[in-house]
Design an enzyme around this catalytic site. Structure first.
Site, PDB file in Angstrom:
ATOM      1  N   LYS A 199       0.900  -1.142  -0.109  1.00 15.36           N
ATOM      2  CA  LYS A 199       0.241  -0.131  -0.068  1.00 15.36           C
ATOM      3  C   LYS A 199       0.878   1.266   0.004  1.00 15.36           C
ATOM      4  O   LYS A 199       1.627   1.600   0.925  1.00 15.36           O
ATOM      5  CB  LYS A 199      -0.941  -0.046   1.185  1.00 15.36           C
ATOM      6  CG  LYS A 199      -2.019   1.242   1.078  1.00 15.36           C
ATOM      7  CD  LYS A 199      -2.428   1.505   2.509  1.00 15.36           C
ATOM      8  CE  LYS A 199      -1.598   2.793   3.182  1.00 15.36           C
ATOM      9  NZ  LYS A 199      -1.721   4.029   2.047  1.00 15.36           N
ATOM     10  N   GLU A 273       9.808   1.015  10.548  1.00 17.48           N
ATOM     11  CA  GLU A 273      10.901   2.256  10.552  1.00 17.48           C
ATOM     12  C   GLU A 273      10.292   3.498  10.486  1.00 17.48           C
ATOM     13  O   GLU A 273       9.370   3.886   9.808  1.00 17.48           O
ATOM     14  CB  GLU A 273      11.648   2.198   9.140  1.00 17.48           C
ATOM     15  CG  GLU A 273      12.825   2.894   9.206  1.00 17.48           C
ATOM     16  CD  GLU A 273      12.820   4.334   8.905  1.00 17.48           C
ATOM     17  OE1 GLU A 273      12.623   5.254   9.501  1.00 17.48           O
ATOM     18  OE2 GLU A 273      12.810   4.820   7.601  1.00 17.48           O
ATOM     19  N   CYS A 307      13.551  11.122   7.744  1.00 20.53           N
ATOM     20  CA  CYS A 307      13.342  10.979   9.426  1.00 20.53           C
ATOM     21  C   CYS A 307      14.825  10.713   9.771  1.00 20.53           C
ATOM     22  O   CYS A 307      14.962  10.758  11.170  1.00 20.53           O
ATOM     23  CB  CYS A 307      12.708   9.184   9.272  1.00 20.53           C
ATOM     24  SG  CYS A 307      13.515   8.210   8.327  1.00 20.53           S
ATOM     25  N   GLU A 405       9.360  15.454  16.145  1.00 22.81           N
ATOM     26  CA  GLU A 405       9.710  15.605  14.936  1.00 22.81           C
ATOM     27  C   GLU A 405       8.938  16.450  14.157  1.00 22.81           C
ATOM     28  O   GLU A 405       7.690  16.372  13.887  1.00 22.81           O
ATOM     29  CB  GLU A 405       9.487  14.257  14.300  1.00 22.81           C
ATOM     30  CG  GLU A 405      10.055  13.806  12.899  1.00 22.81           C
ATOM     31  CD  GLU A 405       9.906  12.600  12.346  1.00 22.81           C
ATOM     32  OE1 GLU A 405      11.020  12.245  11.708  1.00 22.81           O
ATOM     33  OE2 GLU A 405       8.845  11.848  12.658  1.00 22.81           O
TER      34      GLU A 405
END
Length: 503
Positions: A199, A273, A307, A405
């Site tokens: 997906k 992850e 990231c 973040e």
């Protein structure tokens, strides 16, 4: 929501060529790819795809429902036995053929990625080259797996270790590196002998669909399937389905939590992850110019939507002013613009209006908390979702901008007095994906690197990757390894077969 962050004028380079970056007739079919062919979904809804550099709609893509995921899973289940029994040599040859096919179409794929994400061409081209190399590396790794040597470990019994595929693996990929993150999953999963239902992000599915179109004749039907749609629908179904043997996701921490919860019901393996908040610990003996130059790329590559980006500077108080000046000079020279505005454009827009507003809200909050923008600090004028490259200084201890973040072109600068203070503060965030140490002292570099709680630690560098080396996080950044031969371990299982050889 409308942010109150300042608007900064005149910094986005706009395209002057009226020619489109990608011809409409070359777009991949906007359908699901199941059992070796494109097909419409069971539902009637579609998802509009927006070019974030201009705000224009590119096309509409099928928004899948659970029945579409079930159909793709059935195709992957039907294909898994035959694919799992292929020889490593055969799988390797197919992976090399995929790499060659991607290389033959690299320019087209880069332009399509730039259209869908707003990436500068230099970033999109790097993504495609990285995807190609991932398949080439995994083609070799598939033929060179190692395990404990067969031998007699119990009297009169010969032990043999078999490495087997897991079966069907569900994959959920993010919007920041659509094809590259897909390649990081697809290549080792196929190399280990598994079948896939993938997906892609509902915002950026085009290069994944193009990958399916380009490689349809190279893989047996059902080995690789794509279902487009929303995470809470398609991702949830992949995570909970009893015939999916593992779910692998690259995405946000919240997405990781949702997938892990759903996967727990069938006790399937999970590979996550997730996010990061990478610190750069800069000591007083560091090469400050090199650190600032490195951070120009490491903090702002892909517009900071990365990231592993270096987002949080912890610099020794004695050199903080000098380093900040060097950093502002470096970052101030970044070229921001649309993908077609020149080969030297280095930074593009945020991926969507929602994410643009989220990043601006972070900037509002940071400045309300007392941080100051030494550079940037707000939106850029004109169409698209552009935010100025930003350096925040005078960041208060514990400020959200240095803990959470942001996933945008924002780097914070804090100071420290002692090595122990630097390490404590570097490790205090909930993430543990990446970090870097800057010092000329070799002994210090080894010691500090060993004490940083991150899966990858660079010394006098940041955000340099190699397919031969693993990429994996600690703490809230998830678990499971991408890249390297270790990824093959994640996507396979070991079986001990013991033979009684007594006579």
């Amino acid at each position: 929501m409308t942010s109150t962050a300042a608007t900064i004028s005149g910094a986005v380079r706009r395209a002057t060529d009226a020619a489109p970056i990608f011809a409409v007739e070359q777009l991949p079919p906007a359908q699901h790819f199941i059992g070796g062919q494109f097909r419409p979904g069971a539902g009637s809804e579609t998802q509009p795809l927006e070019n974030p550099a201009t705000g224009e709609i590119i096309c509409e893509v099928a928004q899948g429902v659970a029945e579409d995921a079930d159909a793709a899973i059935a195709a992957a289940v039907a294909a898994k036995e035959a694919w799992g029994r292929t020889l490593p040599k055969q799988r390797s040859e197919i992976l090399l053929a995929i790499a060659d096919r991607l290389a033959e179409n690299a320019g087209e794929l880069a332009r399509l990625e730039a259209l869908n994400t707003g990436k500068p061409m230099m970033v999109a081209e790097d993504d495609i080259n990285g995807s190609i190399d991932t398949f080439r590396f995994m083609a070799g790794a598939a033929r060179s797996t190692t395990s404990i040597a067969a031998g007699e470990y119990a009297e009169d019994h010969l032990s043999v270790i078999l490495r087997e595929p897991l079966g069907v693996i569900g994959v959920v990929t993010p919007w920041n590196y659509p094809l590259l993150m897909a390649a990081w999953k697809i290549a080792p999963i196929l190399a280990a002998g598994n079948t896939i239902v993938l997906k892609p992000s509902e915002q950026t599915p085009l290069t994944t669909l193009k990958f399916a179109e380009l490689t349809a004749d190279l893989l047996p039907a059902g080995v690789f399937n794509v279902v487009t749609g929303l995470g809470p629908v398609i991702g949830q179904r992949l995570a909970e389905h009893p015939q999916v043997d593992m779910i692998a996701l690259t995405g946000s921490v919240n997405s990781g939590r949702a997938v892990a919860r759903a996967a727990a019901e069938t006790v399937k393996r999970v590979h996550l992850e997730l996010g990061g908040k990478a610190p750069l610990v800069i000591f007083d003996d560091a090469d400050l110019s090199a650190a600032a130059e490195s951070l120009r790329a490491a903090g702002y590559w892909n517009s900071g939507q990365e990231c592993g980006a270096g987002t949080r500077v912890l610099v020794h108080e004695s050199v903080a002013e000098q380093f900040t000046q060097l950093l502002v000079e470096q970052v101030g020279s970044l070229v921001v613009g649309e993908p077609t505005a020149g080969a030297d454009v280095e930074m593009g827009p945020m991926i969507s209006k929602a994410h643009y507003e989220r990043v601006l809200a972070h900037l509002d909050r940071a400045q309300a908390d007392g941080a100051k923008a030494a550079l940037g600090g707000g939106a850029l004028e004109g169409p698209g979702y552009f935010i100025a490259p930003t350096v925040l200084v005078d960041v208060p201890a514990g400020a959200a901008c240095a803990q959470e973040e942001i996933f945008g072109p924002v780097v914070t600068v804090e100071t420290f007095s002692t090595e122990d203070e630097a390490l404590t503060r570097a490790n205090e965030v909930p993430y543990g994906l990446a970090a870097s140490v800057w010092t000329r002292d070799a002994q210090r570099s080894h010691d500090v690197a060993s004490r940083l709680d991150a899966g990858t630690v660079w010394v006098n560098s940041h955000l340099v990757l190699a397919n031969e080396m693993p990429w994996a996080g600690f703490k809230g950044s998830g678990y499971g390894r991408d890249l390297s031969a270790y990824a093959l371990d994640d996507y396979s299982r070991t079986k001990h077969v013991m033979h009684n050889k007594a006579r």
